[in-house]
Scaffold this motif. Structure first.
Motif, PDB file in Angstrom:
ATOM      1  N   GLU A   8      42.782  36.524  15.972  1.00 43.52           N
ATOM      2  CA  GLU A   8      42.669  35.399  16.909  1.00 43.52           C
ATOM      3  C   GLU A   8      43.755  35.492  17.985  1.00 43.52           C
ATOM      4  N   ARG A   9      44.966  35.859  17.599  1.00 46.90           N
ATOM      5  CA  ARG A   9      46.039  36.039  18.581  1.00 46.90           C
ATOM      6  C   ARG A   9      45.693  37.154  19.564  1.00 46.90           C
ATOM      7  N   GLU A  10      45.127  38.243  19.043  1.00 50.83           N
ATOM      8  CA  GLU A  10      44.712  39.368  19.897  1.00 50.83           C
ATOM      9  C   GLU A  10      43.654  38.912  20.889  1.00 50.83           C
ATOM     10  N   ARG A  11      42.663  38.173  20.417  1.00 53.18           N
ATOM     11  CA  ARG A  11      41.604  37.668  21.310  1.00 53.18           C
ATOM     12  C   ARG A  11      42.190  36.785  22.403  1.00 53.18           C
ATOM     13  N   GLU A  12      43.118  35.910  22.023  1.00 52.04           N
ATOM     14  CA  GLU A  12      43.754  35.038  23.009  1.00 52.04           C
ATOM     15  C   GLU A  12      44.541  35.855  24.027  1.00 52.04           C
ATOM     16  N   ARG A  13      45.256  36.884  23.557  1.00 55.80           N
ATOM     17  CA  ARG A  13      46.021  37.740  24.462  1.00 55.80           C
ATOM     18  C   ARG A  13      45.088  38.487  25.407  1.00 55.80           C
TER      19      ARG A  13
ATOM     20  N   ALA B 210      42.118  37.527  26.321  1.00 53.03           N
ATOM     21  CA  ALA B 210      41.557  36.540  27.255  1.00 53.03           C
ATOM     22  C   ALA B 210      42.564  36.237  28.373  1.00 53.03           C
ATOM     23  N   ARG B 211      43.854  36.095  28.013  1.00 51.58           N
ATOM     24  CA  ARG B 211      44.881  35.847  29.040  1.00 51.58           C
ATOM     25  C   ARG B 211      44.994  37.038  29.977  1.00 51.58           C
ATOM     26  N   ASP B 212      44.956  38.260  29.430  1.00 49.90           N
ATOM     27  CA  ASP B 212      45.026  39.455  30.270  1.00 49.90           C
ATOM     28  C   ASP B 212      43.834  39.544  31.214  1.00 49.90           C
ATOM     29  N   ASP B 213      42.643  39.254  30.683  1.00 53.48           N
ATOM     30  CA  ASP B 213      41.439  39.273  31.521  1.00 53.48           C
ATOM     31  C   ASP B 213      41.529  38.220  32.616  1.00 53.48           C
ATOM     32  N   GLN B 214      42.020  37.050  32.247  1.00 51.86           N
ATOM     33  CA  GLN B 214      42.151  35.976  33.234  1.00 51.86           C
ATOM     34  C   GLN B 214      43.158  36.357  34.315  1.00 51.86           C
ATOM     35  N   ALA B 215      44.260  36.949  33.915  1.00 56.28           N
ATOM     36  CA  ALA B 215      45.270  37.369  34.895  1.00 56.28           C
ATOM     37  C   ALA B 215      44.724  38.467  35.804  1.00 56.28           C
ATOM     38  N   ARG B 216      44.000  39.418  35.213  1.00 55.08           N
ATOM     39  CA  ARG B 216      43.424  40.505  36.004  1.00 55.08           C
ATOM     40  C   ARG B 216      42.383  39.957  36.979  1.00 55.08           C
ATOM     41  N   THR B 217      41.551  39.029  36.519  1.00 52.37           N
ATOM     42  CA  THR B 217      40.544  38.413  37.392  1.00 52.37           C
ATOM     43  C   THR B 217      41.223  37.631  38.507  1.00 52.37           C
ATOM     44  N   PHE B 218      42.305  36.943  38.181  1.00 50.71           N
ATOM     45  CA  PHE B 218      43.040  36.192  39.202  1.00 50.71           C
ATOM     46  C   PHE B 218      43.547  37.139  40.284  1.00 50.71           C
ATOM     47  N   GLU B 219      44.098  38.279  39.872  1.00 50.51           N
ATOM     48  CA  GLU B 219      44.602  39.250  40.845  1.00 50.51           C
ATOM     49  C   GLU B 219      43.473  39.791  41.720  1.00 50.51           C
ATOM     50  N   HIS B 220      42.332  40.083  41.109  1.00 51.00           N
ATOM     51  CA  HIS B 220      41.182  40.556  41.885  1.00 51.00           C
ATOM     52  C   HIS B 220      40.729  39.472  42.870  1.00 51.00           C
ATOM     53  N   ARG B 221      40.715  38.232  42.404  1.00 51.15           N
ATOM     54  CA  ARG B 221      40.301  37.120  43.261  1.00 51.15           C
ATOM     55  C   ARG B 221      41.264  36.988  44.436  1.00 51.15           C
ATOM     56  N   ARG B 222      42.560  37.027  44.142  1.00 51.82           N
ATOM     57  CA  ARG B 222      43.565  36.896  45.194  1.00 51.82           C
ATOM     58  C   ARG B 222      43.420  38.010  46.229  1.00 51.82           C
ATOM     59  N   GLU B 223      43.226  39.236  45.758  1.00 55.46           N
ATOM     60  CA  GLU B 223      43.035  40.371  46.675  1.00 55.46           C
ATOM     61  C   GLU B 223      41.769  40.207  47.512  1.00 55.46           C
ATOM     62  N   ALA B 224      40.687  39.793  46.864  1.00 57.49           N
ATOM     63  CA  ALA B 224      39.424  39.616  47.587  1.00 57.49           C
ATOM     64  C   ALA B 224      39.566  38.538  48.655  1.00 57.49           C
ATOM     65  N   TYR B 225      40.253  37.445  48.324  1.00 58.92           N
ATOM     66  CA  TYR B 225      40.463  36.375  49.297  1.00 58.92           C
ATOM     67  C   TYR B 225      41.288  36.881  50.480  1.00 58.92           C
ATOM     68  N   ALA B 226      42.355  37.596  50.177  1.00 62.05           N
ATOM     69  CA  ALA B 226      43.232  38.089  51.244  1.00 62.05           C
ATOM     70  C   ALA B 226      42.496  39.076  52.148  1.00 62.05           C
ATOM     71  N   LYS B 227      41.751  40.003  51.551  1.00 63.63           N
ATOM     72  CA  LYS B 227      41.015  40.989  52.356  1.00 63.63           C
ATOM     73  C   LYS B 227      39.976  40.309  53.246  1.00 63.63           C
ATOM     74  N   PHE B 228      39.234  39.371  52.666  1.00 61.48           N
ATOM     75  CA  PHE B 228      38.206  38.700  53.462  1.00 61.48           C
ATOM     76  C   PHE B 228      38.837  37.886  54.586  1.00 61.48           C
ATOM     77  N   TYR B 229      39.899  37.141  54.269  1.00 59.64           N
ATOM     78  CA  TYR B 229      40.530  36.319  55.294  1.00 59.64           C
ATOM     79  C   TYR B 229      41.099  37.186  56.414  1.00 59.64           C
ATOM     80  N   GLU B 230      41.664  38.306  56.051  1.00 58.41           N
ATOM     81  CA  GLU B 230      42.197  39.232  57.063  1.00 58.41           C
ATOM     82  C   GLU B 230      41.068  39.764  57.952  1.00 58.41           C
ATOM     83  N   GLU B 231      39.949  40.143  57.347  1.00 59.78           N
ATOM     84  CA  GLU B 231      38.810  40.653  58.123  1.00 59.78           C
ATOM     85  C   GLU B 231      38.226  39.555  59.015  1.00 59.78           C
ATOM     86  N   LEU B 232      38.123  38.350  58.466  1.00 57.46           N
ATOM     87  CA  LEU B 232      37.601  37.214  59.228  1.00 57.46           C
ATOM     88  C   LEU B 232      38.513  36.935  60.429  1.00 57.46           C
ATOM     89  N   SER B 233      39.816  36.988  60.214  1.00 54.09           N
ATOM     90  CA  SER B 233      40.773  36.755  61.309  1.00 54.09           C
ATOM     91  C   SER B 233      40.650  37.827  62.384  1.00 54.09           C
TER      92      SER B 233
END
Length: 188
Positions: free
Chosen positions: A47-52, A54-77
């Protein structure tokens, strides 16, 4: 009176077998208790492994989201800047394919973004392309002015939605970087 020989042998055998049975029973009981304890520890560790994970996946997804937002906003600008330059320089109408460089970034953003951000990003890109097509009429045309105002509203909404989605505290009540430049260029 003498006790027959078989009685002490029987007592000794009973003691021997009792000791063996108690030893085997104790081992089996201990083994069962140990197996149960190990199973509980293993499940807790899983259960601890699954939680870890899940946190890693969430952090990785957050980083991908942040990068995607920055790239799109830069292109839009960049696209908005080109459309404005075309309007101020009185250039030719832009081709229908203009601005298609932002589509891959919009698709990437759509993969990671919330529904609100994806919708506003799509509308913002559409508005930039629409304003770009009419920009050859010049920055003084009513259509350009209305499109520009609507784009600024969409851009502010996009920034707020992105900040909210990325859990950035506070409201993005900042002006987009070129609103002040627009005011300086038009002498406002």
């Amino acid at each position: 009176m003498q006790t027959p020989l078989w009685v002490p042998l029987l007592v000794a055998a009973m003691g021997f077998f009792g000791t063996v049975a108690a030893g085997v029973g104790g081992v089996l009981l201990t083994q069962r208790h140990t197996a149960h304890r190990e199973k509980v520890a293993y499940e807790r560790e899983r259960e601890r492994e699954r939680e870890r994970w899940a946190r890693d996946d969430q952090a990785r997804t957050f980083e991908h989201r942040r990068e995607a937002y920055a790239k799109f906003y830069e292109e839009l600008s960049t696209l908005w800047r080109k459309a404005r330059e075309n309007a101020f320089e009185g250039g030719e109408p832009l081709p229908n394919s203009w601005g298609e460089s932002a589509f891959p970034k919009l698709y990437e953003l759509s993969l990671y973004a919330s529904a609100e951000v994806a919708s506003v990003a799509h509308n913002s890109l559409g508005k930039v392309r629409e304003v770009a097509w009419i920009s050859y009429k010049g920055h003084g045309s009513d259509a350009f002015q209305e499109g520009q105002q609507r784009y600024f509203e969409l851009e502010k909404r996009l920034l707020n939605s992105m900040r909210l989605d990325l859990l950035v505290s506070g409201n993005a009540e900042i002006n987009p970087p070129w609103e002040w430049l627009l005011g300086r260029r038009l002498g406002e």
